[in-house]
Write a protein that holds these residues in place. Structure first.
Motif, PDB file in Angstrom:
ATOM      1  N   ILE A  56      26.530   1.904 -92.248  1.00 13.48           N
ATOM      2  CA  ILE A  56      25.920   2.728 -91.201  1.00 13.48           C
ATOM      3  C   ILE A  56      25.373   4.017 -91.803  1.00 13.48           C
ATOM      4  N   LEU A  57      26.131   4.644 -92.692  1.00 16.74           N
ATOM      5  CA  LEU A  57      25.663   5.868 -93.348  1.00 16.74           C
ATOM      6  C   LEU A  57      24.407   5.589 -94.173  1.00 16.74           C
ATOM      7  N   ARG A  58      24.339   4.436 -94.828  1.00 13.50           N
ATOM      8  CA  ARG A  58      23.142   4.071 -95.595  1.00 13.50           C
ATOM      9  C   ARG A  58      21.936   3.958 -94.668  1.00 13.50           C
ATOM     10  N   LEU A  59      22.122   3.368 -93.482  1.00  9.45           N
ATOM     11  CA  LEU A  59      21.031   3.274 -92.505  1.00  9.45           C
ATOM     12  C   LEU A  59      20.539   4.656 -92.100  1.00  9.45           C
ATOM     13  N   ILE A  60      21.474   5.557 -91.865  1.00  4.71           N
ATOM     14  CA  ILE A  60      21.105   6.921 -91.469  1.00  4.71           C
ATOM     15  C   ILE A  60      20.324   7.604 -92.586  1.00  4.71           C
ATOM     16  N   LYS A  61      20.756   7.420 -93.825  1.00  8.47           N
ATOM     17  CA  LYS A  61      20.082   8.062 -94.954  1.00  8.47           C
ATOM     18  C   LYS A  61      18.693   7.487 -95.196  1.00  8.47           C
ATOM     19  N   VAL A  88      17.884  13.165 -87.048  1.00 11.71           N
ATOM     20  CA  VAL A  88      18.624  12.415 -88.064  1.00 11.71           C
ATOM     21  C   VAL A  88      19.372  13.366 -88.999  1.00 11.71           C
ATOM     22  N   ALA A  89      18.781  14.509 -89.305  1.00 16.07           N
ATOM     23  CA  ALA A  89      19.448  15.476 -90.190  1.00 16.07           C
ATOM     24  C   ALA A  89      20.808  15.887 -89.628  1.00 16.07           C
ATOM     25  N   PHE A  90      20.904  16.042 -88.312  1.00 14.88           N
ATOM     26  CA  PHE A  90      22.192  16.385 -87.701  1.00 14.88           C
ATOM     27  C   PHE A  90      23.213  15.283 -87.959  1.00 14.88           C
ATOM     28  N   TYR A  91      22.824  14.035 -87.727  1.00 19.72           N
ATOM     29  CA  TYR A  91      23.766  12.924 -87.920  1.00 19.72           C
ATOM     30  C   TYR A  91      24.207  12.808 -89.373  1.00 19.72           C
ATOM     31  N   ARG A  92      23.304  13.092 -90.292  1.00 22.49           N
ATOM     32  CA  ARG A  92      23.677  13.056 -91.714  1.00 22.49           C
ATOM     33  C   ARG A  92      24.669  14.166 -92.038  1.00 22.49           C
ATOM     34  N   ALA A  93      24.411  15.359 -91.526  1.00 22.05           N
ATOM     35  CA  ALA A  93      25.288  16.497 -91.821  1.00 22.05           C
ATOM     36  C   ALA A  93      26.643  16.376 -91.127  1.00 22.05           C
ATOM     37  N   ALA A  94      26.644  15.819 -89.926  1.00 26.39           N
ATOM     38  CA  ALA A  94      27.882  15.748 -89.136  1.00 26.39           C
ATOM     39  C   ALA A  94      28.585  14.395 -89.264  1.00 26.39           C
ATOM     40  N   TRP A  95      28.171  13.559 -90.187  1.00 28.63           N
ATOM     41  CA  TRP A  95      28.747  12.230 -90.311  1.00 28.63           C
ATOM     42  C   TRP A  95      30.279  12.205 -90.353  1.00 28.63           C
ATOM     43  N   TRP A 153      32.399  13.938 -88.887  1.00 34.74           N
ATOM     44  CA  TRP A 153      32.984  14.203 -87.569  1.00 34.74           C
ATOM     45  C   TRP A 153      32.584  13.172 -86.513  1.00 34.74           C
ATOM     46  N   ILE A 154      31.441  12.529 -86.699  1.00 33.69           N
ATOM     47  CA  ILE A 154      30.947  11.637 -85.642  1.00 33.69           C
ATOM     48  C   ILE A 154      31.013  10.158 -85.994  1.00 33.69           C
ATOM     49  N   LYS A 155      31.438   9.822 -87.203  1.00 32.98           N
ATOM     50  CA  LYS A 155      31.403   8.419 -87.619  1.00 32.98           C
ATOM     51  C   LYS A 155      32.215   7.518 -86.697  1.00 32.98           C
ATOM     52  N   ASP A 156      33.330   8.018 -86.174  1.00 42.32           N
ATOM     53  CA  ASP A 156      34.148   7.193 -85.276  1.00 42.32           C
ATOM     54  C   ASP A 156      33.425   6.922 -83.964  1.00 42.32           C
ATOM     55  N   ASP A 157      32.647   7.896 -83.487  1.00 41.93           N
ATOM     56  CA  ASP A 157      31.873   7.691 -82.260  1.00 41.93           C
ATOM     57  C   ASP A 157      30.786   6.645 -82.466  1.00 41.93           C
ATOM     58  N   VAL A 158      30.157   6.665 -83.643  1.00 42.04           N
ATOM     59  CA  VAL A 158      29.104   5.697 -83.948  1.00 42.04           C
ATOM     60  C   VAL A 158      29.704   4.305 -84.078  1.00 42.04           C
TER      61      VAL A 158
END
Length: 156
Positions: A71-76, A91-98, A100-105
């Motif tokens: 999932i992180l690779r997709l975001i990047k 997208v920059a927010f999701y990359r920076a906050a990964w 903290w938010i990975k469990d929500d994703v």
């Protein structure tokens, strides 16, 4: 301001060639046009011949749930500075906050439930030509939230 004036729809013609200029009437014309365009027109015979697919254990996609790294690779791979969507997050927010938010994703993949707020989409009309006077002169695009795009890419 200049761009907003240029993109504003001041009037539109209905299917009979009558021009309407009030915002409510313009909205009604577009809604009627696109509802008609995207309406399903299945005949009774077509529905009877429609075959149903029996779900088998081989069709169970739960074993192919992407892990955190995928999932992180997709975001990047996504364009980082695209304009924010309805939720105001790019997208920059999701990359920076990964962290903290990975469990929500990942929650979607575990539960199969997509929260209503994440599924919100804004439909925008893009003019096909300079002077759009009929609904056919515009094409709709959907502006989805980044989280929705991440989930869609991970499912694909």
């Amino acid at each position: 301001m200049k761009r907003a004036r240029k993109n504003k729809i001041n009037f539109i013609q209905d299917q009979h060639g009558n021009s309407v200029a009030t915002p409510d009437d313009i909205v009604d014309i577009f809604i009627a046009y696109f509802q008609n365009l995207f309406a399903t027109q299945l005949t009774h015979t077509a529905m009877e011949t429609n075959t149903h697919h029996q779900v088998t254990i081989e069709d169970d996609f739960s074993t192919s749930t992407p892990n955190e790294q995928e999932i992180l690779r997709l975001i990047k791979e996504m364009k980082r500075d695209s304009s924010p969507r309805l939720d105001g997050l790019n997208v920059a927010f999701y990359r920076a906050a990964w962290p903290w938010i990975k469990d929500d994703v990942k929650d979607f993949h575990n539960t199969g439930h997509l929260h209503h707020e994440l599924n919100s989409t804004c439909i925008v009309l893009i003019p096909k030509k300079t002077n759009s006077v009929v609904p056919q002169d515009c094409r709709p695009i959907s502006l989805c939230n980044v989280i929705y795009k991440i989930i869609a890419k991970s499912l694909a």
